[in-house]
Design a protein around this motif. Structure first.
Motif, PDB file in Angstrom:
ATOM      1  N   UNK A  10       0.864  -1.166   0.000  1.00  0.00           N
ATOM      2  CA  UNK A  10       0.000   0.000   0.000  1.00  0.00           C
ATOM      3  C   UNK A  10       0.905   1.220   0.000  1.00  0.00           C
ATOM      4  N   UNK A  11       0.620   2.179  -0.868  1.00  0.00           N
ATOM      5  CA  UNK A  11       1.496   3.332  -1.057  1.00  0.00           C
ATOM      6  C   UNK A  11       1.916   3.922   0.289  1.00  0.00           C
ATOM      7  N   UNK A  12       3.229   4.039   0.478  1.00  0.00           N
ATOM      8  CA  UNK A  12       3.822   4.564   1.707  1.00  0.00           C
ATOM      9  C   UNK A  12       3.435   3.722   2.927  1.00  0.00           C
ATOM     10  N   UNK A  13       3.134   2.445   2.698  1.00  0.00           N
ATOM     11  CA  UNK A  13       2.718   1.583   3.796  1.00  0.00           C
ATOM     12  C   UNK A  13       3.386   0.228   3.734  1.00  0.00           C
ATOM     13  N   UNK A  14       2.763  -0.741   4.348  1.00  0.00           N
ATOM     14  CA  UNK A  14       3.328  -2.079   4.472  1.00  0.00           C
ATOM     15  C   UNK A  14       3.166  -2.887   3.182  1.00  0.00           C
ATOM     16  N   UNK A  15       3.983  -3.911   3.049  1.00  0.00           N
ATOM     17  CA  UNK A  15       3.957  -4.781   1.877  1.00  0.00           C
ATOM     18  C   UNK A  15       2.999  -5.940   2.112  1.00  0.00           C
ATOM     19  N   UNK A  16       2.281  -6.321   1.051  1.00  0.00           N
ATOM     20  CA  UNK A  16       1.319  -7.422   1.199  1.00  0.00           C
ATOM     21  C   UNK A  16       1.593  -8.590   0.263  1.00  0.00           C
ATOM     22  N   UNK A  17       2.525  -8.464  -0.684  1.00  0.00           N
ATOM     23  CA  UNK A  17       2.784  -9.586  -1.596  1.00  0.00           C
ATOM     24  C   UNK A  17       4.144  -9.429  -2.257  1.00  0.00           C
ATOM     25  N   UNK A  18       4.759 -10.580  -2.548  1.00  0.00           N
ATOM     26  CA  UNK A  18       6.001 -10.631  -3.309  1.00  0.00           C
ATOM     27  C   UNK A  18       5.833 -11.648  -4.434  1.00  0.00           C
ATOM     28  N   UNK A  19       6.444 -11.354  -5.580  1.00  0.00           N
ATOM     29  CA  UNK A  19       6.530 -12.323  -6.676  1.00  0.00           C
ATOM     30  C   UNK A  19       7.953 -12.862  -6.681  1.00  0.00           C
ATOM     31  N   UNK A  20       8.099 -14.182  -6.537  1.00  0.00           N
ATOM     32  CA  UNK A  20       9.429 -14.765  -6.436  1.00  0.00           C
ATOM     33  C   UNK A  20       9.720 -15.676  -7.612  1.00  0.00           C
ATOM     34  N   UNK A  21      10.940 -15.586  -8.089  1.00  0.00           N
ATOM     35  CA  UNK A  21      11.411 -16.449  -9.178  1.00  0.00           C
ATOM     36  C   UNK A  21      12.781 -16.984  -8.797  1.00  0.00           C
ATOM     37  N   UNK A  22      12.818 -18.259  -8.421  1.00  0.00           N
ATOM     38  CA  UNK A  22      14.058 -18.911  -8.003  1.00  0.00           C
ATOM     39  C   UNK A  22      14.717 -18.155  -6.849  1.00  0.00           C
ATOM     40  N   UNK A  23      13.905 -17.751  -5.884  1.00  0.00           N
ATOM     41  CA  UNK A  23      14.405 -16.992  -4.740  1.00  0.00           C
ATOM     42  C   UNK A  23      15.349 -17.871  -3.919  1.00  0.00           C
ATOM     43  N   UNK A  24      16.582 -17.376  -3.715  1.00  0.00           N
ATOM     44  CA  UNK A  24      17.602 -18.141  -2.991  1.00  0.00           C
ATOM     45  C   UNK A  24      17.796 -19.539  -3.601  1.00  0.00           C
ATOM     46  N   UNK A  25      17.615 -19.625  -4.919  1.00  0.00           N
ATOM     47  CA  UNK A  25      17.867 -20.876  -5.620  1.00  0.00           C
ATOM     48  C   UNK A  25      16.882 -21.980  -5.325  1.00  0.00           C
ATOM     49  N   UNK A  26      15.634 -21.602  -4.944  1.00  0.00           N
ATOM     50  CA  UNK A  26      14.660 -22.652  -4.602  1.00  0.00           C
ATOM     51  C   UNK A  26      13.973 -23.266  -5.820  1.00  0.00           C
ATOM     52  N   UNK A  27      14.206 -22.688  -7.022  1.00  0.00           N
ATOM     53  CA  UNK A  27      13.643 -23.248  -8.247  1.00  0.00           C
ATOM     54  C   UNK A  27      12.153 -23.025  -8.425  1.00  0.00           C
ATOM     55  N   UNK A  28      11.545 -22.198  -7.591  1.00  0.00           N
ATOM     56  CA  UNK A  28      10.096 -21.989  -7.645  1.00  0.00           C
ATOM     57  C   UNK A  28       9.751 -20.630  -8.231  1.00  0.00           C
ATOM     58  N   UNK A  29       8.593 -20.580  -8.895  1.00  0.00           N
ATOM     59  CA  UNK A  29       7.960 -19.306  -9.240  1.00  0.00           C
ATOM     60  C   UNK A  29       6.706 -19.241  -8.395  1.00  0.00           C
ATOM     61  N   UNK A  30       6.597 -18.215  -7.572  1.00  0.00           N
ATOM     62  CA  UNK A  30       5.544 -18.240  -6.565  1.00  0.00           C
ATOM     63  C   UNK A  30       5.119 -16.841  -6.167  1.00  0.00           C
ATOM     64  N   UNK A  31       3.982 -16.795  -5.493  1.00  0.00           N
ATOM     65  CA  UNK A  31       3.472 -15.592  -4.850  1.00  0.00           C
ATOM     66  C   UNK A  31       3.596 -15.782  -3.346  1.00  0.00           C
ATOM     67  N   UNK A  32       4.137 -14.778  -2.660  1.00  0.00           N
ATOM     68  CA  UNK A  32       4.189 -14.794  -1.200  1.00  0.00           C
ATOM     69  C   UNK A  32       3.142 -13.816  -0.678  1.00  0.00           C
ATOM     70  N   UNK A  33       2.287 -14.295   0.211  1.00  0.00           N
ATOM     71  CA  UNK A  33       1.240 -13.452   0.797  1.00  0.00           C
ATOM     72  C   UNK A  33       1.229 -13.637   2.308  1.00  0.00           C
TER      73      UNK A  33
END
Length: 315
Positions: A222-245
């Motif tokens: 939310x603008x100037x606020x907290x984060x609510x989601x991330x899009x990850x692609x091979x984050x830290x070499x985990x081999x996954x494409x995912x949404x973090x909520x």
């Protein structure tokens, strides 16, 4: 893991055969799990059987359209189909059936759409004095031959061509076009760019949402606020494409992972207040993803803003 495709035919099944033989290549991203027909004697069924593909046939005669399509749908789902390819299937589909497979069903049509929907396409192209006929692969929608066109191949109309001679050459083009287009279509839901765009579209539709890059990932807040989601692609070499909520905590995280350990996981370095949802399995329910994003947004939204969303949803 290859995408599972069911093919519907009514006759010779030449386009089905083109899809089937293309699927034999090791690098083809789809496999045929069922060939089904509304004509029990359709010649294409014998080809599929000989190649070891499961088949099903049932005459549509004596059944209304909805009842017959419900039978077909039952067979497709029992076979584990994720996508449907129409290949000379000479039935107008019910709106309910199309809705059940919305965005997952393709058709090949022997004209350069939007020209010459329906039948007698080659004769119409020749009669109109066109320089080319051709074929189109499109996404199926309730309107006949009217869905978004994914790919086309123009075929020159030669001097002296009649509908039959043009049809023979267009069929060659169909057999090249359909397997390649289907392969690209089933792969898009495993493509990082396509998946990122879908997440971005849903996340940015939420009130006052913004996007930044955080920890090397697209991050929505939310603008100037907290984060609510991330899009990850091979984050830290985990081999996954995912949404973090965001979720309520460790208990919800554990319950989700226990329910579907292939889809849900504990994202590294994010703790118990987040869950990862795989997007690269090829069967993502985007309505569910939209709901996850909405709930995650509500978890961080200021009370006043969250209240305004609740009021808007009532209308």
């Amino acid at each position: 893991m290859k995408a599972k495709v069911a093919v519907l035919i009514s006759g010779a099944g030449t386009n089905m055969a083109a899809l089937l033989y293309a699927a034999k290549a090791a690098d083809c991203p789809y496999e045929l799990v069922l060939v089904a027909s509304n004509v029990p004697g359709a010649a294409g069924l014998a080809i599929a059987k000989a190649e070891g593909i499961a088949t099903w046939a049932h005459s549509h005669k004596g059944l209304d359209r909805d009842a017959f399509d419900a039978l077909v749908d039952e067979q497709l789902r029992a076979a584990g189909a994720e996508f449907v390819a129409l290949a000379g299937y000479m039935r107008i589909l019910s709106d309910d059936f199309v809705a059940r497979w919305a965005g997952r069903m393709l058709n090949i049509h022997p004209s350069l759409l939007p020209r010459y929907k329906g039948l007698n396409t080659h004769a119409q192209a020749i009669g109109a004095g066109d320089s080319h006929g051709g074929c189109s692969v499109h996404v199926v929608t309730p309107a006949l031959d009217d869905g978004p066109v994914l790919a086309q191949t123009p075929v020159a109309i030669a001097p002296g061509d009649d509908a039959e001679s043009l049809a023979r050459r267009v069929q060659f083009a169909e057999h090249q076009l359909y397997p390649a287009t289907l392969a690209a279509f089933v792969m898009r839901e495993r493509s990082p760019d396509w998946l990122r765009d879908r997440v971005r579209e849903l996340a940015m539709a939420l009130p006052e949402a913004d996007e930044v890059t955080s920890h090397g990932m697209p991050c929505f807040g939310i603008a100037k606020g907290k984060k609510f989601a991330y899009f990850t692609e091979d984050h830290h070499g985990d081999g996954k494409i995912a949404l973090l909520v965001k979720i309520s905590g460790a208990d919800e995280q554990a319950a989700l992972i226990e329910m579907d350990a292939e889809r849900y996981y504990r994202p590294a370095y994010f703790g118990d207040g987040w869950v990862g949802i795989r997007l690269d399995l090829g069967d993502t329910d985007w309505d569910a993803i939209g709901e996850w994003l909405r709930k995650s947004w509500l978890a961080v939204a200021p009370k006043k803003l969250a209240g305004l969303m609740g009021v808007a949803e009532e209308f």
